[in-house]
Design an enzyme around this catalytic site. Sequence first.
Site, PDB file in Angstrom:
ATOM      1  N   ARG A 188       0.811  -1.215   0.000  1.00  0.00           N
ATOM      2  CA  ARG A 188       0.000   0.000   0.000  1.00  0.00           C
ATOM      3  C   ARG A 188       0.849   1.273   0.000  1.00  0.00           C
ATOM      4  O   ARG A 188       0.284   2.375   0.026  1.00  0.00           O
ATOM      5  CB  ARG A 188      -0.896   0.015   1.242  1.00  0.00           C
ATOM      6  CG  ARG A 188      -2.313  -0.508   1.004  1.00  0.00           C
ATOM      7  CD  ARG A 188      -3.040  -0.529   2.332  1.00  0.00           C
ATOM      8  NE  ARG A 188      -4.461  -0.404   2.237  1.00  0.00           N
ATOM      9  CZ  ARG A 188      -5.318  -1.422   2.256  1.00  0.00           C
ATOM     10  NH1 ARG A 188      -4.896  -2.646   2.321  1.00  0.00           N
ATOM     11  NH2 ARG A 188      -6.612  -1.188   2.237  1.00  0.00           N
ATOM     12  N   ARG A 212     -21.546  -2.534   3.252  1.00  0.00           N
ATOM     13  CA  ARG A 212     -20.900  -3.637   3.975  1.00  0.00           C
ATOM     14  C   ARG A 212     -20.939  -3.376   5.474  1.00  0.00           C
ATOM     15  O   ARG A 212     -21.086  -4.293   6.268  1.00  0.00           O
ATOM     16  CB  ARG A 212     -19.452  -3.802   3.495  1.00  0.00           C
ATOM     17  CG  ARG A 212     -18.737  -4.953   4.179  1.00  0.00           C
ATOM     18  CD  ARG A 212     -17.393  -5.280   3.560  1.00  0.00           C
ATOM     19  NE  ARG A 212     -16.422  -4.232   3.800  1.00  0.00           N
ATOM     20  CZ  ARG A 212     -15.174  -4.234   3.315  1.00  0.00           C
ATOM     21  NH1 ARG A 212     -14.765  -5.230   2.560  1.00  0.00           N
ATOM     22  NH2 ARG A 212     -14.350  -3.249   3.570  1.00  0.00           N
ATOM     23  N   ARG A 221     -17.437  -4.334  10.888  1.00  0.00           N
ATOM     24  CA  ARG A 221     -16.150  -3.626  10.785  1.00  0.00           C
ATOM     25  C   ARG A 221     -16.336  -2.165  11.166  1.00  0.00           C
ATOM     26  O   ARG A 221     -17.090  -1.440  10.525  1.00  0.00           O
ATOM     27  CB  ARG A 221     -15.593  -3.747   9.357  1.00  0.00           C
ATOM     28  CG  ARG A 221     -14.857  -5.053   9.152  1.00  0.00           C
ATOM     29  CD  ARG A 221     -14.295  -5.186   7.763  1.00  0.00           C
ATOM     30  NE  ARG A 221     -13.426  -4.082   7.362  1.00  0.00           N
ATOM     31  CZ  ARG A 221     -12.682  -4.107   6.275  1.00  0.00           C
ATOM     32  NH1 ARG A 221     -12.689  -5.171   5.497  1.00  0.00           N
ATOM     33  NH2 ARG A 221     -11.925  -3.066   5.962  1.00  0.00           N
TER      34      ARG A 221
HETATM   35  P1  B4P Z   1      -8.466  -4.070   3.856  1.00  0.00           P
HETATM   36  O1  B4P Z   1      -8.848  -5.218   4.673  1.00  0.00           O
HETATM   37  O2  B4P Z   1      -7.460  -4.317   2.771  1.00  0.00           O
HETATM   38  O3  B4P Z   1      -9.850  -3.549   3.359  1.00  0.00           O
HETATM   39  P2  B4P Z   1     -10.488  -2.791   2.171  1.00  0.00           P
HETATM   40  O4  B4P Z   1      -9.454  -2.187   1.269  1.00  0.00           O
HETATM   41  O5  B4P Z   1     -11.483  -1.911   2.780  1.00  0.00           O
HETATM   42  O6  B4P Z   1     -11.370  -3.893   1.456  1.00  0.00           O
HETATM   43  P3  B4P Z   1     -11.524  -4.575   0.088  1.00  0.00           P
HETATM   44  O7  B4P Z   1     -11.133  -3.682  -1.073  1.00  0.00           O
HETATM   45  O8  B4P Z   1     -10.836  -5.903   0.144  1.00  0.00           O
HETATM   46  O9  B4P Z   1     -13.092  -4.832   0.129  1.00  0.00           O
HETATM   47  P4  B4P Z   1     -13.981  -5.384  -1.038  1.00  0.00           P
HETATM   48  O10 B4P Z   1     -13.832  -4.387  -2.130  1.00  0.00           O
HETATM   49  O11 B4P Z   1     -13.737  -6.788  -1.391  1.00  0.00           O
HETATM   50  O12 B4P Z   1      -7.865  -2.871   4.763  1.00  0.00           O
HETATM   51  C1  B4P Z   1      -8.466  -2.403   5.946  1.00  0.00           C
HETATM   52  C2  B4P Z   1      -7.495  -1.493   6.721  1.00  0.00           C
HETATM   53  O13 B4P Z   1      -6.340  -2.247   7.184  1.00  0.00           O
HETATM   54  C3  B4P Z   1      -6.873  -0.322   5.949  1.00  0.00           C
HETATM   55  O14 B4P Z   1      -7.705   0.816   5.926  1.00  0.00           O
HETATM   56  C4  B4P Z   1      -5.554  -0.087   6.776  1.00  0.00           C
HETATM   57  O15 B4P Z   1      -5.809   0.665   7.945  1.00  0.00           O
HETATM   58  C5  B4P Z   1      -5.133  -1.477   7.206  1.00  0.00           C
HETATM   59  N1  B4P Z   1      -4.161  -2.091   6.267  1.00  0.00           N
HETATM   60  C6  B4P Z   1      -4.385  -3.211   5.514  1.00  0.00           C
HETATM   61  N2  B4P Z   1      -3.316  -3.497   4.756  1.00  0.00           N
HETATM   62  C7  B4P Z   1      -2.383  -2.531   5.016  1.00  0.00           C
HETATM   63  C8  B4P Z   1      -1.073  -2.259   4.504  1.00  0.00           C
HETATM   64  N3  B4P Z   1      -0.517  -3.046   3.556  1.00  0.00           N
HETATM   65  N4  B4P Z   1      -0.407  -1.187   4.980  1.00  0.00           N
HETATM   66  C9  B4P Z   1      -0.943  -0.408   5.930  1.00  0.00           C
HETATM   67  N5  B4P Z   1      -2.181  -0.585   6.452  1.00  0.00           N
HETATM   68  C10 B4P Z   1      -2.906  -1.648   5.990  1.00  0.00           C
HETATM   69  O16 B4P Z   1     -15.441  -5.292  -0.520  1.00  0.00           O
HETATM   70  C11 B4P Z   1     -16.137  -4.087  -0.326  1.00  0.00           C
HETATM   71  C12 B4P Z   1     -17.624  -4.293  -0.494  1.00  0.00           C
HETATM   72  O17 B4P Z   1     -17.951  -4.184  -1.867  1.00  0.00           O
HETATM   73  C13 B4P Z   1     -18.142  -5.661  -0.043  1.00  0.00           C
HETATM   74  O18 B4P Z   1     -19.315  -5.481   0.698  1.00  0.00           O
HETATM   75  C14 B4P Z   1     -18.455  -6.393  -1.334  1.00  0.00           C
HETATM   76  O19 B4P Z   1     -19.532  -7.289  -1.216  1.00  0.00           O
HETATM   77  C15 B4P Z   1     -18.785  -5.256  -2.271  1.00  0.00           C
HETATM   78  N6  B4P Z   1     -18.477  -5.546  -3.650  1.00  0.00           N
HETATM   79  C16 B4P Z   1     -17.340  -6.143  -4.126  1.00  0.00           C
HETATM   80  N7  B4P Z   1     -17.401  -6.243  -5.471  1.00  0.00           N
HETATM   81  C17 B4P Z   1     -18.592  -5.669  -5.858  1.00  0.00           C
HETATM   82  C18 B4P Z   1     -19.247  -5.456  -7.122  1.00  0.00           C
HETATM   83  N8  B4P Z   1     -18.692  -5.841  -8.271  1.00  0.00           N
HETATM   84  N9  B4P Z   1     -20.430  -4.825  -7.137  1.00  0.00           N
HETATM   85  C19 B4P Z   1     -21.023  -4.433  -5.992  1.00  0.00           C
HETATM   86  N10 B4P Z   1     -20.485  -4.609  -4.765  1.00  0.00           N
HETATM   87  C20 B4P Z   1     -19.272  -5.227  -4.697  1.00  0.00           C
END
Ligand code: B4P
Length: 191
Positions: free
Chosen positions: A89, A128, A134
């Site tokens: 990231r 979500r 969350r």
């Molecule tokens: P993550 O767990 O990586 O979370 P995210 O980016 O929010 O989720 P993601 O992108 O995977 O969700 P998705 O679209 O699948 O990070 C959380 C936190 O952890 C960060 O903010 C940070 O603080 C920390 N962190 C993690 N990694 C780090 C790193 N490398 N460095 C520093 N800090 C770090 O899903 C979202 C929603 O969309 C779901 O409800 C899903 O059902 C929906 N969805 C998905 N595809 C869809 C579609 N095509 N149409 C409609 N809805 C859809």
Amino acid sequence: MFNLILFGPPGSGKGTQSERLIARYGFKHLSTGDILRSEIKNGTALGLEAKSLMDQGQLVPDAVVIGMIRTALKENPGVNGFLFDGFPRTNAQAEALDLLLGEYNTSIQVVLALQVSKTELIKRLLNRGLTSGRTDDVNESVIGSRIEEYERKTAAVADYYKKFNKVAYIPGEGSVDEIFKKLTEEIEGRI
Ligand code: B4P
């Protein structure tokens, strides 16, 4: 080994598509978000440090997440490839990942970058938040901070990999099946 990064802003579908890609190709899934949430659940010192940052929509320090990935690589010898989800990231994380993979004589083959509009990201994350439990999904201002962190620190990671011709952009709006199909086409063209 075939190693890929699923890249994109929060809510772009990384977690959703990772599950399907793993079921299809048998990659080892490494999601730094999932690892951090498990540390929080287990009440570890690392989890406590991460929780306050994640609740504010900020990134966890590079040294912490790089250490987690170093451990995960060591614990998973002999896999057919890694799917990195939510990592790297920052450019510092990307450089560290290249060095770590180099220690195992392997590298990243492709970065699949999901592109989704800001309005759609906010809508998905709030949605979500209704069921995920969350804390970083329920508040629109925290979601806004996560998207800002992405724009400020993470978007540049795609430019880092572009220098090596490794980035494929995938439209991330549409049905989960349609997007999955596009991802698999990119992978199969490179495997
Ligand atoms: P993550 O767990 O990586 O979370 P995210 O980016 O929010 O989720 P993601 O992108 O995977 O969700 P998705 O679209 O699948 O990070 C959380 C936190 O952890 C960060 O903010 C940070 O603080 C920390 N962190 C993690 N990694 C780090 C790193 N490398 N460095 C520093 N800090 C770090 O899903 C979202 C929603 O969309 C779901 O409800 C899903 O059902 C929906 N969805 C998905 N595809 C869809 C579609 N095509 N149409 C409609 N809805 C859809």
